[in-house]
Design a protein around this motif. Sequence first.
Motif, short mmCIF file in Angstrom:
data_model
loop_
_atom_site.label_atom_id
_atom_site.label_comp_id
_atom_site.label_asym_id
_atom_site.label_seq_id
_atom_site.Cartn_x
_atom_site.Cartn_y
_atom_site.Cartn_z
N ARG A 38 0.82 -1.21 0.00
CA ARG A 38 0.00 0.00 0.00
C ARG A 38 0.85 1.26 0.00
N ARG A 39 1.96 1.24 0.71
CA ARG A 39 2.82 2.42 0.76
C ARG A 39 3.35 2.80 -0.62
N ARG A 40 3.50 1.82 -1.49
CA ARG A 40 4.05 2.08 -2.82
C ARG A 40 2.97 2.21 -3.89
N ALA A 41 1.75 1.85 -3.57
CA ALA A 41 0.69 1.87 -4.59
C ALA A 41 -0.64 2.24 -3.94
N SER A 42 -0.64 3.33 -3.23
CA SER A 42 -1.83 3.69 -2.43
C SER A 42 -3.02 4.15 -3.27
N ARG A 43 -2.80 4.41 -4.55
CA ARG A 43 -3.89 4.87 -5.39
C ARG A 43 -4.48 3.76 -6.26
N ILE A 44 -4.09 2.54 -6.00
CA ILE A 44 -4.61 1.40 -6.77
C ILE A 44 -5.62 0.65 -5.91
N ALA A 45 -6.84 0.57 -6.40
CA ALA A 45 -7.94 0.01 -5.61
C ALA A 45 -7.68 -1.42 -5.16
N MET A 46 -7.13 -2.25 -6.07
CA MET A 46 -6.89 -3.63 -5.71
C MET A 46 -5.91 -3.75 -4.55
N VAL A 47 -4.90 -2.87 -4.52
CA VAL A 47 -3.92 -2.90 -3.44
C VAL A 47 -4.58 -2.49 -2.12
N ARG A 48 -5.42 -1.46 -2.17
CA ARG A 48 -6.10 -1.03 -0.94
C ARG A 48 -7.08 -2.09 -0.45
N GLU A 49 -7.72 -2.77 -1.38
CA GLU A 49 -8.63 -3.85 -0.98
C GLU A 49 -7.86 -4.99 -0.31
N THR A 50 -6.72 -5.33 -0.89
CA THR A 50 -5.89 -6.37 -0.30
C THR A 50 -5.45 -5.98 1.11
N ALA A 51 -5.06 -4.74 1.28
CA ALA A 51 -4.67 -4.26 2.61
C ALA A 51 -5.85 -4.36 3.57
N GLY A 52 -7.04 -4.07 3.07
CA GLY A 52 -8.23 -4.17 3.92
C GLY A 52 -8.51 -5.60 4.35
N ILE A 53 -8.38 -6.52 3.42
CA ILE A 53 -8.62 -7.93 3.76
C ILE A 53 -7.57 -8.43 4.74
N ALA A 54 -6.33 -8.04 4.53
CA ALA A 54 -5.27 -8.46 5.46
C ALA A 54 -5.53 -7.89 6.85
N ALA A 55 -5.96 -6.64 6.92
CA ALA A 55 -6.27 -6.04 8.22
C ALA A 55 -7.45 -6.76 8.86
N TYR A 56 -8.39 -7.15 8.06
CA TYR A 56 -9.56 -7.89 8.56
C TYR A 56 -9.14 -9.21 9.17
N TYR A 57 -8.27 -9.93 8.47
CA TYR A 57 -7.76 -11.18 9.01
C TYR A 57 -7.02 -10.98 10.31
N ALA A 58 -6.31 -9.87 10.40
CA ALA A 58 -5.52 -9.58 11.60
C ALA A 58 -6.36 -9.01 12.73
N GLY A 59 -7.66 -8.83 12.50
CA GLY A 59 -8.53 -8.30 13.55
C GLY A 59 -8.42 -6.81 13.73
N GLU A 60 -7.84 -6.12 12.75
CA GLU A 60 -7.74 -4.66 12.81
C GLU A 60 -8.94 -4.07 12.08
N TRP A 61 -10.08 -4.08 12.77
CA TRP A 61 -11.35 -3.77 12.12
C TRP A 61 -11.39 -2.35 11.55
N ALA A 62 -10.93 -1.37 12.31
CA ALA A 62 -11.00 0.02 11.84
C ALA A 62 -10.13 0.23 10.61
N GLU A 63 -8.93 -0.33 10.64
CA GLU A 63 -8.04 -0.20 9.49
C GLU A 63 -8.63 -0.91 8.28
#
Length: 306
Positions: free
Chosen positions: A140-165
Motif C-alpha cells: 500500500r505504501r508504494r501503490a496507495s492509489r490502486i484500488a486492488m492494493v487497498r482492498e488487499t490491505a483491507g482484507i489483510a487487516a480484517y484477518y488480523a482483527g484490525e477492524w477500523a483499518e
Amino acid sequence: MSDRGDSNYPSRGNARDNRSPGSRDGAGSGEGKRFSGSGRPNREGTPARRTRDGAGFTARKPNPRSQDRRPSRGDDGQQRNQDPRLPDNVEPTELPDEARRDLLALDKTSADLVARHLVVATQLLEEDPARALEHARAARRRASRIAMVRETAGIAAYYAGEWAEALNELRTARRIGGGSGLLAVMADCERGLGRPERAIEIARSPEARSLPTEAAIELRIVAAGARMDLEQYDAAVVTLQGSDLDNAREGATAARLCYAYAEALLAAGRRDEALAWFFRSSEADSEATDAEDRAVEMSEADPDTV
C-alpha cells in the motif's frame, strides 16, 4: 481468478470466509479483483475461514486495539525502510494477470515489488495474519492509489482483527475503483468495532440489493450475526429465511447458510429445529462446517430429541 460479488474471501469473524485479496466486487475495475481465497462464514457471523470450526455466528467482541486506528502518513514514512523481508523465491508473476494489470501505472521495479508483497500477503493470510498485514501495508505504501492494493490491505487487516483499518482500506478501495465493495466484510468490521446497527444498515443499503446470490447470502449471515449481537434472536432467524434457504441442497454456501440458521434457531430457543438444520448443513457439505459434530453433541446431550 476474479470472481464477482462479495462472498469468497476468508474472513476473520464469521462470515469468516476464506477471503483473500485480489479480485471481486469493489476494487480495480469497479468489481474488485481478489486473487485467492474463498469466503466461508463461520461461527462468529462474518466471512469465514475454510475450516471445520463452524459457519454460523456468535456475538462479536470489539477489538480494543482496533478502535479508530488508522495508519498515518507519518507512520508510513517511518516504516518505508522497514518493510518485511521478501522471500527470494517469490516472483511477481505469481500474482494473477488480472491483478498485475492494475499495477501497470507503476514503474516496473515498483510494480514487481508491490506484486511480490501482495503474493506473500496472500500466502500468509491464513497462517500468519499479522505478517500478511505487514506485507499488504508495504504494498500500500508504494501503490496507495490502486484500488486492488487497498482492498488487499483491507482484507489483510480484517484477518488480523484490525477492524477500523480494514474498514478504512475497503472504503478507500471503493472510492478509487467504484463497485459495491466487499459489503459482508465491511459489515463484519462494523460488528468487530461494536457497531452492529451499522452492519445492519449496510445489509439494507441499495448496494446490497444488487449483490450476486452467494455474496448476498454472506451479507445476510453477517446481518444475522449483528442481530445476535443485539440479542435479537428471533430477528436473526427471520433475516436468514428466504427461498435460497428453503431450496438449499448442497455445496459450501448452502451448508453455511443452514448452519447459521441452526445457530439462530438455537439462540431463539428452538432446539429441535436447530438440530434438524445442523443435520441439513452437514448433508449439504460435510467439510464446510462442524455441523455434524454440533448435531452429534446435541443428540448425545438429549437423545429424546433425535
